[in-house]
Motif scaffolding. Structure first.
Motif, PDB file in Angstrom:
ATOM      1  N   LEU A  57       0.823  -1.192   0.000  1.00  0.00           N
ATOM      2  CA  LEU A  57       0.000   0.000   0.000  1.00  0.00           C
ATOM      3  C   LEU A  57       0.858   1.243   0.000  1.00  0.00           C
ATOM      4  CD1 LEU A  57      -2.799  -0.972   2.543  1.00  0.00           C
ATOM      5  CD2 LEU A  57      -2.898  -1.030   0.054  1.00  0.00           C
ATOM      6  N   PRO A  58       0.336   2.401  -0.424  1.00  0.00           N
ATOM      7  CA  PRO A  58       1.103   3.646  -0.374  1.00  0.00           C
ATOM      8  C   PRO A  58       1.578   3.936   1.037  1.00  0.00           C
ATOM      9  CG  PRO A  58      -0.895   3.927  -1.673  1.00  0.00           C
ATOM     10  CD  PRO A  58      -1.007   2.592  -1.021  1.00  0.00           C
ATOM     11  N   ALA A  59       2.790   4.446   1.146  1.00  0.00           N
ATOM     12  CA  ALA A  59       3.364   4.707   2.465  1.00  0.00           C
ATOM     13  C   ALA A  59       2.970   6.076   2.964  1.00  0.00           C
ATOM     14  CB  ALA A  59       4.886   4.596   2.377  1.00  0.00           C
ATOM     15  N   TYR A  60       2.788   6.170   4.274  1.00  0.00           N
ATOM     16  CA  TYR A  60       2.452   7.432   4.900  1.00  0.00           C
ATOM     17  C   TYR A  60       3.434   7.677   6.044  1.00  0.00           C
ATOM     18  CZ  TYR A  60      -1.881   6.852   2.298  1.00  0.00           C
ATOM     19  OH  TYR A  60      -2.790   6.673   1.292  1.00  0.00           O
ATOM     20  N   GLY A  61       3.635   8.937   6.377  1.00  0.00           N
ATOM     21  CA  GLY A  61       4.529   9.266   7.472  1.00  0.00           C
ATOM     22  C   GLY A  61       5.977   9.267   7.046  1.00  0.00           C
ATOM     23  N   SER A  62       6.857   9.032   7.991  1.00  0.00           N
ATOM     24  CA  SER A  62       8.291   9.175   7.757  1.00  0.00           C
ATOM     25  C   SER A  62       8.969   7.878   7.344  1.00  0.00           C
ATOM     26  CB  SER A  62       8.955   9.705   9.034  1.00  0.00           C
ATOM     27  OG  SER A  62       8.737   8.803  10.109  1.00  0.00           O
ATOM     28  N   THR A  63       8.232   6.771   7.217  1.00  0.00           N
ATOM     29  CA  THR A  63       8.826   5.502   6.821  1.00  0.00           C
ATOM     30  C   THR A  63       8.053   4.875   5.667  1.00  0.00           C
ATOM     31  OG1 THR A  63       7.520   4.243   8.432  1.00  0.00           O
ATOM     32  CG2 THR A  63       9.670   5.064   9.153  1.00  0.00           C
TER      33      THR A  63
ATOM     34  N   PHE B 132      11.621  -0.684  16.052  1.00  0.00           N
ATOM     35  CA  PHE B 132      12.225  -1.283  14.865  1.00  0.00           C
ATOM     36  C   PHE B 132      12.679  -0.186  13.909  1.00  0.00           C
ATOM     37  CE2 PHE B 132       9.572  -4.729  16.425  1.00  0.00           C
ATOM     38  CZ  PHE B 132      10.389  -5.836  16.254  1.00  0.00           C
ATOM     39  N   THR B 133      13.852  -0.386  13.307  1.00  0.00           N
ATOM     40  CA  THR B 133      14.382   0.561  12.327  1.00  0.00           C
ATOM     41  C   THR B 133      14.891  -0.204  11.114  1.00  0.00           C
ATOM     42  OG1 THR B 133      16.574   0.506  13.357  1.00  0.00           O
ATOM     43  CG2 THR B 133      15.066   2.253  14.073  1.00  0.00           C
ATOM     44  N   GLY B 134      14.962   0.484  10.003  1.00  0.00           N
ATOM     45  CA  GLY B 134      15.503  -0.122   8.795  1.00  0.00           C
ATOM     46  C   GLY B 134      15.725   0.930   7.736  1.00  0.00           C
ATOM     47  N   ASP B 135      16.759   0.755   6.941  1.00  0.00           N
ATOM     48  CA  ASP B 135      16.979   1.677   5.832  1.00  0.00           C
ATOM     49  C   ASP B 135      17.770   0.994   4.720  1.00  0.00           C
ATOM     50  OD1 ASP B 135      19.939   2.236   6.167  1.00  0.00           O
ATOM     51  OD2 ASP B 135      19.234   2.966   8.094  1.00  0.00           O
ATOM     52  N   TYR B 136      17.655   1.582   3.554  1.00  0.00           N
ATOM     53  CA  TYR B 136      18.335   1.097   2.352  1.00  0.00           C
ATOM     54  C   TYR B 136      19.097   2.258   1.739  1.00  0.00           C
ATOM     55  CZ  TYR B 136      18.605   0.710  -2.758  1.00  0.00           C
ATOM     56  OH  TYR B 136      19.025   0.757  -4.061  1.00  0.00           O
ATOM     57  N   SER B 137      20.291   1.978   1.244  1.00  0.00           N
ATOM     58  CA  SER B 137      21.012   2.955   0.432  1.00  0.00           C
ATOM     59  C   SER B 137      21.551   2.250  -0.802  1.00  0.00           C
ATOM     60  CB  SER B 137      22.154   3.612   1.217  1.00  0.00           C
ATOM     61  OG  SER B 137      23.218   2.705   1.430  1.00  0.00           O
ATOM     62  N   GLY B 138      21.306   2.858  -1.957  1.00  0.00           N
ATOM     63  CA  GLY B 138      21.839   2.347  -3.214  1.00  0.00           C
ATOM     64  C   GLY B 138      22.628   3.433  -3.909  1.00  0.00           C
TER      65      GLY B 138
ATOM     66  N   PRO C 291       9.007  11.996   2.792  1.00  0.00           N
ATOM     67  CA  PRO C 291       9.644  11.974   4.111  1.00  0.00           C
ATOM     68  C   PRO C 291      10.574  10.782   4.329  1.00  0.00           C
ATOM     69  CG  PRO C 291       7.347  12.605   4.332  1.00  0.00           C
ATOM     70  CD  PRO C 291       7.549  12.197   2.894  1.00  0.00           C
ATOM     71  N   TRP C 292      10.405   9.704   3.553  1.00  0.00           N
ATOM     72  CA  TRP C 292      11.235   8.515   3.753  1.00  0.00           C
ATOM     73  C   TRP C 292      12.201   8.242   2.608  1.00  0.00           C
ATOM     74  CZ3 TRP C 292      10.244   5.289  -0.292  1.00  0.00           C
ATOM     75  CH2 TRP C 292       8.988   5.388  -0.903  1.00  0.00           C
ATOM     76  N   LEU C 293      12.223   9.090   1.577  1.00  0.00           N
ATOM     77  CA  LEU C 293      13.054   8.834   0.399  1.00  0.00           C
ATOM     78  C   LEU C 293      13.875  10.059   0.016  1.00  0.00           C
ATOM     79  CD1 LEU C 293      13.814   7.000  -2.032  1.00  0.00           C
ATOM     80  CD2 LEU C 293      11.847   7.989  -3.239  1.00  0.00           C
TER      81      LEU C 293
ATOM     82  N   GLN D 256      22.687   8.607  -5.560  1.00  0.00           N
ATOM     83  CA  GLN D 256      22.486   7.906  -4.300  1.00  0.00           C
ATOM     84  C   GLN D 256      20.997   7.928  -3.954  1.00  0.00           C
ATOM     85  OE1 GLN D 256      23.357   9.781  -0.340  1.00  0.00           O
ATOM     86  NE2 GLN D 256      24.980   8.228  -0.235  1.00  0.00           N
ATOM     87  N   VAL D 257      20.473   6.764  -3.556  1.00  0.00           N
ATOM     88  CA  VAL D 257      19.086   6.641  -3.150  1.00  0.00           C
ATOM     89  C   VAL D 257      19.046   6.113  -1.731  1.00  0.00           C
ATOM     90  CG1 VAL D 257      16.857   5.556  -3.635  1.00  0.00           C
ATOM     91  CG2 VAL D 257      18.379   6.153  -5.537  1.00  0.00           C
ATOM     92  N   LYS D 258      18.329   6.828  -0.853  1.00  0.00           N
ATOM     93  CA  LYS D 258      18.199   6.395   0.543  1.00  0.00           C
ATOM     94  C   LYS D 258      16.727   6.305   0.915  1.00  0.00           C
ATOM     95  CE  LYS D 258      22.554   8.007   2.566  1.00  0.00           C
ATOM     96  NZ  LYS D 258      23.183   8.798   3.670  1.00  0.00           N
ATOM     97  N   ALA D 259      16.346   5.173   1.479  1.00  0.00           N
ATOM     98  CA  ALA D 259      14.962   4.970   1.891  1.00  0.00           C
ATOM     99  C   ALA D 259      14.921   4.448   3.325  1.00  0.00           C
ATOM    100  CB  ALA D 259      14.257   3.973   0.963  1.00  0.00           C
ATOM    101  N   THR D 260      14.002   4.968   4.115  1.00  0.00           N
ATOM    102  CA  THR D 260      13.808   4.534   5.496  1.00  0.00           C
ATOM    103  C   THR D 260      12.582   3.648   5.569  1.00  0.00           C
ATOM    104  OG1 THR D 260      14.771   6.599   6.301  1.00  0.00           O
ATOM    105  CG2 THR D 260      13.502   5.307   7.878  1.00  0.00           C
ATOM    106  N   PHE D 261      12.785   2.437   6.092  1.00  0.00           N
ATOM    107  CA  PHE D 261      11.688   1.487   6.163  1.00  0.00           C
ATOM    108  C   PHE D 261      10.730   1.823   7.324  1.00  0.00           C
ATOM    109  CE2 PHE D 261      15.028  -1.686   4.547  1.00  0.00           C
ATOM    110  CZ  PHE D 261      14.851  -1.236   3.261  1.00  0.00           C
TER     111      PHE D 261
END
Length: 415
Positions: free
Chosen positions: A18-24, A43-49, A379-381, A410-415
């Motif tokens: 589903l579409p993401a809402y908020g900061s993650t 819980f925390t998580g992030d991706y960087s490419g 907010p998360w990308l 660089q792409v950063k996303a917060t899960f």
């Protein structure tokens, strides 16, 4: 599988489709994430490419991609068990994949992609933290990466860049001692003491074991395999809060390991170095809140006897909120200079002469110019287009390599 596990799994799947809402990206998991956080489980998580294309110079014209995925959970023992000393347990796991633009395309020393290296899944942190005796004294111990608490600027200003020469701690610290780069972890302990709201002292001790977390076969082994010594960093921190705030760090580190001298059969007992890091606001807009210009500076010197990377200089500017309608965007410009140890240069020259090969007339250092734009898409990308120009890429290898122009994203996303 219990009810909580089923609910957590369902919420994660729902957040993924589903579409993401908020900061993650994955949202609030149907309210479960907020509920767990209130109970003391975060819980925390992030991706960087990071994709880098060599547009000119270097060795090969092509592109390389690397990525890092980090997952963690923090247990607040105050909320969970009623402890009253800020007791926390942190568990973090990292997974890295991809290829290196520096190794495959350019041949330079300063990694073009800061998230490249150690291409496997590993335990990055299992630590316990609490205040001790007084709120001014904080203790953290366990299995962790040194750079989490020492060697970098707390403000995070340096990670507005993609090159590892800027993002993180100065690389000659790890190039010539038992200090290791994130996400490599070691057993250790760190103490912070607040003399005042502005002044803080940080002291730590970490086990030096080159065969530990930096080897894929040891990625989940907390205990050391072959200890060579202990590395002890000491850091004095000054932060002033004002209309133009600033952060200043003066550090020294010593590694007790017995290592071979560069260009010699003899050994040296102990390797050390020192560093100075600065982040200072220069200007605040009077008409647009949040628009501010910061300058940063880095200086680091390492052991001449055992470090192939003797000195590092870095400086630059970061503009926050460059446009009124983009409050979380950044523009960053940096210059860095990495100076090889003359002993290492002599070793390379002697090897070339012994093989009857000509040794190129190189400048004294590898230099880096980097310009990036951090675009906060959601907010998360974060999307960060990046340009790097690398001068004298072969300064550390003793090779004549043309200056390289790198185009990156660089792409950063917060899960």
């Amino acid at each position: 599988m219990n009810t909580l596990s089923i609910r957590l799994l369902g919420s994660l799947l729902l957040g993924a489709i589903l579409p993401a809402y908020g900061s993650t990206l994955t949202g609030d998991w149907g309210g479960l994430r907020h509920q767990l956080d209130e109970q003391g489980i975060k819980f925390t998580g992030d991706y960087s490419g990071e994709t880098a294309y060599n547009a000119h110079g270097g060795q090969h014209r092509s592109a390389r991609y690397s990525q890092n995925i980090k997952l963690g959970v923090q247990l607040d023992l105050g909320k969970l068990y009623g402890l009253h000393n800020g007791d926390k347990i942190q568990l973090t796991v990292n997974d890295r994949r991809g290829n290196s633009a520096s190794e495959d395309l350019v041949g330079n020393r300063l990694p073009i992609q800061e998230n490249y290296g150690g291409l496997y899944t590993r335990l990055t942190e299992l630590s316990y933290e609490r205040t001790l005796f007084t709120p001014a004294l904080n203790l953290k111990l366990g299995y962790m990466a040194m750079g989490n608490d020492l060697g970098g600027l707390d403000s995070g200003i340096l990670c507005n860049f993609m090159n590892a020469g800027f993002c993180g701690h100065p690389l000659n610290m790890s190039g010539g001692s038992g200090w290791t780069n994130y996400p490599n972890a070691h057993l250790g302990a760190r103490v912070k003491y607040d003399f005042s709201p502005a002044w803080q002292l940080r002291v730590a001790a970490f086990n030096v074991d080159p065969q530990s977390n930096g080897n894929s076969s040891r990625a989940w082994h907390v205990g050391p395999k072959h200890t060579t010594g202990t590395v002890v960093p000491i850091e004095l921190v000054y932060k002033h809060a004002s209309e133009l705030p600033g952060e200043y760090k003066l550090g020294y580190y010593y590694d007790s390991s017995n290592v071979q001298r560069i260009g010699s059969d003899k050994h040296v007992s102990g390797r050390g170095g020192h560093y100075l890091l600065i982040d200072q606001a220069l200007w605040n807009s009077q008409t647009s809140e949040g628009r501010t210009l910061h300058a940063f500076g880095q200086y680091s010197a390492a052991s001449k006897a055992a470090s192939p990377f003797s000195r590092w200089y870095g400086a630059g500017l970061v503009l926050y909120k460059p446009f009124a309608g983009r409050p979380r965007d950044t523009v960053a410009l940096g210059y860095g200079r990495a100076v090889p140890n003359p002993r290492s240069r002599d070793v390379l020259q002697q090897a070339a002469e012994a093989s009857d090969n000509a040794f190129p007339n190189l400048d004294s250092a590898e230099q880096l110019l980097e310009l990036s734009y951090g675009y906060q898409a959601t907010p998360w990308l974060i999307l960060r287009p990046d340009v790097q120009y690398i001068i004298e890429p072969g300064a550390f290898s003793g090779e004549k390599i043309d200056n390289a122009l790198i185009l990156g994203l660089q792409v950063k996303a917060t899960f």
